[in-house]
Scaffold this motif. Structure first.
Motif, PDB file in Angstrom:
ATOM      1  N   UNK A  30      13.997  -3.694   5.693  1.00 14.97           N
ATOM      2  CA  UNK A  30      13.252  -2.699   6.469  1.00 14.97           C
ATOM      3  C   UNK A  30      11.977  -2.287   5.731  1.00 14.97           C
ATOM      4  N   UNK A  31      12.072  -2.085   4.400  1.00 16.56           N
ATOM      5  CA  UNK A  31      10.893  -1.695   3.624  1.00 16.56           C
ATOM      6  C   UNK A  31       9.847  -2.803   3.613  1.00 16.56           C
ATOM      7  N   UNK A  32      10.298  -4.042   3.507  1.00 17.15           N
ATOM      8  CA  UNK A  32       9.374  -5.187   3.554  1.00 17.15           C
ATOM      9  C   UNK A  32       8.660  -5.224   4.908  1.00 17.15           C
ATOM     10  N   UNK A  33       9.416  -5.010   5.972  1.00 17.34           N
ATOM     11  CA  UNK A  33       8.841  -5.026   7.315  1.00 17.34           C
ATOM     12  C   UNK A  33       7.827  -3.900   7.502  1.00 17.34           C
ATOM     13  N   UNK A  34       8.121  -2.723   6.956  1.00 14.63           N
ATOM     14  CA  UNK A  34       7.210  -1.590   7.084  1.00 14.63           C
ATOM     15  C   UNK A  34       5.888  -1.871   6.346  1.00 14.63           C
ATOM     16  N   UNK A  35       5.969  -2.492   5.174  1.00 12.20           N
ATOM     17  CA  UNK A  35       4.751  -2.826   4.430  1.00 12.20           C
ATOM     18  C   UNK A  35       3.926  -3.851   5.195  1.00 12.20           C
ATOM     19  N   UNK A  36       4.571  -4.852   5.736  1.00 16.58           N
ATOM     20  CA  UNK A  36       3.858  -5.856   6.532  1.00 16.58           C
ATOM     21  C   UNK A  36       3.220  -5.207   7.771  1.00 16.58           C
ATOM     22  N   UNK A  37       3.955  -4.313   8.397  1.00 15.20           N
ATOM     23  CA  UNK A  37       3.443  -3.614   9.576  1.00 15.20           C
ATOM     24  C   UNK A  37       2.208  -2.788   9.218  1.00 15.20           C
ATOM     25  N   UNK A  38       2.250  -2.101   8.068  1.00 17.79           N
ATOM     26  CA  UNK A  38       1.101  -1.308   7.629  1.00 17.79           C
ATOM     27  C   UNK A  38      -0.130  -2.192   7.420  1.00 17.79           C
ATOM     28  N   UNK A  39       0.071  -3.351   6.805  1.00 20.70           N
ATOM     29  CA  UNK A  39      -1.055  -4.259   6.544  1.00 20.70           C
ATOM     30  C   UNK A  39      -1.695  -4.712   7.844  1.00 20.70           C
ATOM     31  N   UNK A  40      -0.881  -5.187   8.767  1.00 18.43           N
ATOM     32  CA  UNK A  40      -1.423  -5.777   9.987  1.00 18.43           C
ATOM     33  C   UNK A  40      -1.996  -4.735  10.952  1.00 18.43           C
ATOM     34  N   UNK A  73      -4.450  -7.650   0.399  1.00 19.98           N
ATOM     35  CA  UNK A  73      -3.626  -7.746  -0.807  1.00 19.98           C
ATOM     36  C   UNK A  73      -2.147  -7.682  -0.425  1.00 19.98           C
ATOM     37  N   UNK A  74      -1.361  -8.648  -0.898  1.00 25.44           N
ATOM     38  CA  UNK A  74       0.067  -8.660  -0.598  1.00 25.44           C
ATOM     39  C   UNK A  74       0.888  -8.331  -1.847  1.00 25.44           C
ATOM     40  N   UNK A  75       0.250  -7.725  -2.842  1.00 26.91           N
ATOM     41  CA  UNK A  75       0.944  -7.386  -4.081  1.00 26.91           C
ATOM     42  C   UNK A  75       2.139  -6.480  -3.853  1.00 26.91           C
ATOM     43  N   UNK A  76       1.957  -5.424  -3.048  1.00 29.94           N
ATOM     44  CA  UNK A  76       3.068  -4.502  -2.768  1.00 29.94           C
ATOM     45  C   UNK A  76       4.164  -5.205  -1.990  1.00 29.94           C
ATOM     46  N   UNK A  77       3.785  -6.049  -1.052  1.00 33.56           N
ATOM     47  CA  UNK A  77       4.755  -6.815  -0.273  1.00 33.56           C
ATOM     48  C   UNK A  77       5.593  -7.707  -1.189  1.00 33.56           C
ATOM     49  N   UNK A  78       4.942  -8.365  -2.137  1.00 34.92           N
ATOM     50  CA  UNK A  78       5.664  -9.224  -3.077  1.00 34.92           C
ATOM     51  C   UNK A  78       6.598  -8.420  -3.974  1.00 34.92           C
ATOM     52  N   UNK A  88       8.074  -5.591  -3.310  1.00 31.31           N
ATOM     53  CA  UNK A  88       9.231  -5.159  -2.533  1.00 31.31           C
ATOM     54  C   UNK A  88      10.242  -6.293  -2.369  1.00 31.31           C
ATOM     55  N   UNK A  89       9.730  -7.505  -2.231  1.00 31.15           N
ATOM     56  CA  UNK A  89      10.611  -8.664  -2.076  1.00 31.15           C
ATOM     57  C   UNK A  89      11.308  -9.014  -3.387  1.00 31.15           C
ATOM     58  N   UNK A  90      10.677  -8.695  -4.501  1.00 31.91           N
ATOM     59  CA  UNK A  90      11.234  -9.054  -5.808  1.00 31.91           C
ATOM     60  C   UNK A  90      12.296  -8.075  -6.296  1.00 31.91           C
ATOM     61  N   UNK A  91      12.516  -6.997  -5.558  1.00 31.87           N
ATOM     62  CA  UNK A  91      13.604  -6.077  -5.891  1.00 31.87           C
ATOM     63  C   UNK A  91      14.916  -6.727  -5.456  1.00 31.87           C
ATOM     64  N   UNK A  92      15.356  -7.727  -6.252  1.00 36.59           N
ATOM     65  CA  UNK A  92      16.450  -8.587  -5.786  1.00 36.59           C
ATOM     66  C   UNK A  92      17.840  -7.972  -5.897  1.00 36.59           C
ATOM     67  N   UNK A  93      17.970  -6.812  -6.521  1.00 37.03           N
ATOM     68  CA  UNK A  93      19.271  -6.127  -6.591  1.00 37.03           C
ATOM     69  C   UNK A  93      20.378  -7.029  -7.136  1.00 37.03           C
TER      70      UNK A  93
END
Length: 263
Positions: A41-51, A184-189, A191-196
């Motif tokens: 959901x957080x990844x999707x929200x960041x992508x949504x903000x960018x676009x 810039x997709x730094x924040x998107x990346x 968020x994806x790298x928080x692999x838990x």
């Protein structure tokens, strides 16, 4: 008789233990998947903000009289830019980029012109758009009014940018061309790298047969059927993987994660 009772007791104890272990495993799996769903959901929200931010920098430039004049003249004519015209165009692109700190570059393309330009906000410099610009071929074939292109690397002197590109057409009749913005997709990346704890976890964003973004380049997601039925367990590249797609689609983009099932 006693032996039978002991045997029966051991069997029942083992069955209870197995049920308890399965219940614990099932609960743990539900908790882990819930964490991944929240991350999705957080990844999707960041992508949504960018676009969605694209329209906030794209439309106002055509509402400002000076910026609109500079850009319209660029698309209407094919003559070499004078120093004043180049300065005014740089100011217009600078005005666009100032509305969003995620903007890494803005390219302006007219099929009428032999020379087009790209502006880099961080160095406040407008440069010639070179033939190796990774989106150049897509711009010449563009058919949609607004489009999103897969993330690519752009180099400017000693600086490397990895950007998600959004392109818009030119308002007005009789004008052809595009304004393409690299985000810039730094924040998107990050968020994806928080692999838990999941080393095989990957996130991807698809639009039709186009993969806009993926943290796992080894899997050909574009070859897989991307629809709501994608959720579930699949064998991919000889590995059993769990795939979960965001329930709510945006403008047609599909955002999903994948992780090896044994993890």
């Amino acid at each position: 008789m006693l032996r039978r009772l002991i045997f029966f007791f051991l069997v029942v104890t083992c069955m209870i233990g197995m049920i308890a272990c399965y219940s614990i495993y099932r609960q743990k799996r539900i908790e882990l998947l819930s964490v991944l769903d929240q991350q999705l959901f957080r990844v999707a929200e960041e992508y949504k903000d960018i676009t969605e931010d694209f329209w906030e920098i794209y439309l106002p430039v055509f509402e400002d009289q000076n910026d609109n004049t500079s850009i319209s003249q660029y698309f209407e004519n094919n003559s070499v830019l004078s120093p004043v015209e180049r300065f005014n165009l740089t100011e217009a692109l600078s005005s666009m980029s100032s509305r969003d700190e995620k903007v890494q570059w803005i390219a302006i393309y007219s099929p009428k012109r032999e020379i087009n330009y790209i502006y880099f906000p961080v160095v406040d410099s407008m440069q010639v758009l070179e033939d190796d610009f990774p989106y150049l071929e897509k711009l010449t074939e563009k058919t949609r009014r607004m489009d999103i292109y897969p993330s690519e690397k752009i180099q400017n002197q000693d600086l490397d940018y990895e950007s998600l590109a959004i392109v818009g057409g030119v308002p007005g009749n009789g004008m052809e061309g595009s304004i393409i913005v690299g985000y810039d997709i730094g924040t998107l990346q990050r968020l994806c790298e928080e692999n838990n704890g999941f080393s095989s976890l990957s996130f991807s964003i698809a639009w039709g047969d186009r993969i806009l973004f993926s943290t796992d380049k080894s899997i050909e997601w574009a070859e897989r059927k991307a629809d709501s039925e994608l959720d579930g367990i699949y064998w991919i590249n000889g590995e059993k993987r769990y795939i979960k797609m965001l329930g709510e689609q945006l403008r047609g983009e599909q955002i999903f994660y994948s992780v090896k099932w044994w993890e």
